[in-house]
Design a protein around this motif. Structure first.
Motif, short mmCIF file in Angstrom:
data_model
loop_
_atom_site.label_atom_id
_atom_site.label_comp_id
_atom_site.label_asym_id
_atom_site.label_seq_id
_atom_site.Cartn_x
_atom_site.Cartn_y
_atom_site.Cartn_z
N PHE A 1 35.82 33.67 41.76
CA PHE A 1 36.20 34.60 41.31
C PHE A 1 36.04 34.16 39.58
N PHE A 2 34.77 34.80 38.91
CA PHE A 2 35.27 35.26 37.39
C PHE A 2 35.90 36.20 37.25
N GLY A 3 36.20 35.99 35.83
CA GLY A 3 37.30 36.58 34.97
C GLY A 3 38.27 37.96 36.02
N CYS A 4 38.74 36.79 37.17
CA CYS A 4 39.89 38.25 37.82
C CYS A 4 41.50 38.13 36.79
N VAL A 5 42.27 39.20 37.87
CA VAL A 5 43.81 38.67 37.25
C VAL A 5 44.19 38.28 38.28
N PHE A 6 45.11 37.12 38.56
CA PHE A 6 46.31 36.93 40.36
C PHE A 6 47.55 37.35 39.65
N LYS A 7 48.30 38.76 39.99
CA LYS A 7 49.81 39.06 40.02
C LYS A 7 50.31 38.74 40.69
N ASN A 8 50.09 37.58 41.73
CA ASN A 8 50.80 37.57 42.91
C ASN A 8 50.74 35.93 43.23
N ASP A 9 51.80 34.79 43.91
CA ASP A 9 51.05 34.18 43.87
C ASP A 9 49.27 33.41 44.51
N VAL A 10 48.71 32.16 44.46
CA VAL A 10 47.28 32.06 45.06
C VAL A 10 47.95 30.32 45.02
N SER A 11 47.53 29.96 46.86
CA SER A 11 47.26 28.78 46.83
C SER A 11 45.95 28.64 48.31
N PHE A 12 45.27 28.12 47.61
CA PHE A 12 44.29 27.32 48.09
C PHE A 12 44.67 25.96 48.64
N ARG A 13 45.82 25.86 48.60
CA ARG A 13 46.11 23.94 49.53
C ARG A 13 45.49 23.78 50.50
N GLY A 14 44.84 22.33 51.09
CA GLY A 14 43.90 22.04 52.13
C GLY A 14 43.20 22.40 52.23
N THR B 1 32.59 26.28 42.50
CA THR B 1 33.95 26.60 42.77
C THR B 1 33.80 27.28 41.52
N ASP B 2 34.16 28.41 40.69
CA ASP B 2 33.92 29.15 39.88
C ASP B 2 35.45 30.03 39.89
N PHE B 3 36.30 29.29 38.57
CA PHE B 3 37.34 30.77 38.71
C PHE B 3 36.89 30.92 36.98
N THR B 4 36.19 30.34 36.37
CA THR B 4 35.77 30.92 34.81
C THR B 4 36.66 32.45 34.54
N GLU B 5 37.92 32.10 33.26
CA GLU B 5 38.53 32.82 32.73
C GLU B 5 39.15 33.53 33.45
N ALA B 6 39.59 32.71 35.04
CA ALA B 6 41.06 33.60 35.67
C ALA B 6 41.73 33.38 35.24
N LEU B 7 42.48 34.38 35.36
CA LEU B 7 44.20 34.60 34.69
C LEU B 7 45.40 34.67 35.48
N PHE B 8 46.73 33.25 35.85
CA PHE B 8 47.26 33.36 36.87
C PHE B 8 48.77 33.50 36.50
N LEU B 9 48.78 35.22 36.68
CA LEU B 9 50.28 34.96 36.19
C LEU B 9 51.17 34.64 36.83
N LYS B 10 51.46 34.32 38.26
CA LYS B 10 52.36 33.34 38.88
C LYS B 10 51.50 31.83 39.53
#
Length: 289
Positions: free
Chosen positions: A96-109, A116-125
């Motif tokens: 998820f390169f440079g992605c914006v998450f405006k709601n909850d994110v769960s990759f639990r388990g 895995t690549d969340f470079t420059e990702a923005l998590f607002l919740k």
């Protein structure tokens, strides 16, 4: 069916078909400059029972999103009313390169067998990666977390890279296992930071990191080199830790206190001359020297 809306760049070729269709067909998933208004639920696909009350979904498609915005929730974990749990196994990459998450994110388990690549990702919740297993390198470089972040009991089989990441509220890595290099240099922890009970088989780097609130490293076990250079702590606890490699803390400071009580240093106590000695607690430390 997941709906894709608002393509921001008509010059970027997009893979035809919905995300759901691509995953069901096992095809490559690649979307760029897209906005997703609906929730994305990776647990909706065919699942297999792997133990009592635990099911697992297997995603064979390589997953790549670049500069996308997610208005709904993104989840790879579900617990139903009957207490049965659904986890997700990603056999390819999860990016998820440079992605914006405006709601909850769960990759639990979740288990990720590719990169895995969340470079420059923005998590607002809130963002949960607790109990995840990353089999290849995991990158969260320059990512920003504005609400609570959970990595408790996560397992990193290869490198874990959080260089230049920012954590605004609670960031918990309690009981995480790093089997290779852990990179936290130049990170900014504005809230509570919990690295208690972690295990590091490789080197651990947090040079130039900033901890504006309480930082907990108690009961950690470090087998490689530990570099904590030029760090600004507020209150830091490193009690009952075991350091089997070299540890360096040159040019670091603590505004309130640094507690190293009952920790073990195989190669001797680190140079703590940059700290205000009245703010140090080193009772019961042990070395072989």
């Amino acid at each position: 069916m997941l709906i894709m809306t608002g393509c921001a760049s008509s010059n970027v070729p997009q893979k035809k078909g919905s995300l759901t269709d691509l995953i069901k067909a096992g095809e490559i998933v690649f979307f760029q400059d897209m906005t997703f208004d609906e929730d994305i639920d990776f647990t909706q696909f065919e699942k297999n029972l792997i133990s009592e009350n635990v099911h697992q979904v297997r995603i064979s498609s390589p997953i790549t999103f670049k500069n996308c915005t997610f208005n709904g929730k993104v989840t790879a974990y579900r617990k139903d009313q009957d207490n049965s749990v659904i986890l997700t196994n990603f056999t390819g990459n999860l990016s998820f390169f440079g992605c914006v998450f405006k709601n909850d994110v769960s990759f639990r388990g979740a288990s990720v067998y590719g990169r895995t690549d969340f470079t420059e990702a923005l998590f607002l919740k809130t963002a949960s990666f607790e109990e995840c297993t990353f089999f290849q390198n995991a990158y969260f470089r320059a990512s920003a977390f504005h609400e609570e972040l959970r990595f408790q009991n996560a397992v990193f089989m290869q490198k874990a890279n959080f260089l230049n990441a920012q954590f605004d509220v609670t960031a918990s890595f309690q009981l995480a296992a790093f089997h290779s290099e852990a990179q936290f240099s130049s990170t900014k922890f504005m809230g509570y930071a919990d690295f208690g009970l972690i295990t590091c088989q490789g080197n651990f780097f947090a040079n130039y990191a900033g901890f504006a609130n309480q930082a907990i490293f108690n009961n950690g076990c470090y087998y490689g080199q530990v570099d904590l250079l030029n760090i600004s702590f507020r209150k830091c606890e490193m009690k009952n830790c075991k350091f089997f490699g070299n540890i360096r803390m040159l040019n670091s400071t603590a505004a309130d206190v640094l507690e190293l009580d009952n920790s073990f240093f195989l190669f001797g106590k680190p140079d703590l001359s940059s700290f205000d000695q009245s703010r140090l607690s080193i009772q019961g430390i042990k070395t072989l020297e």
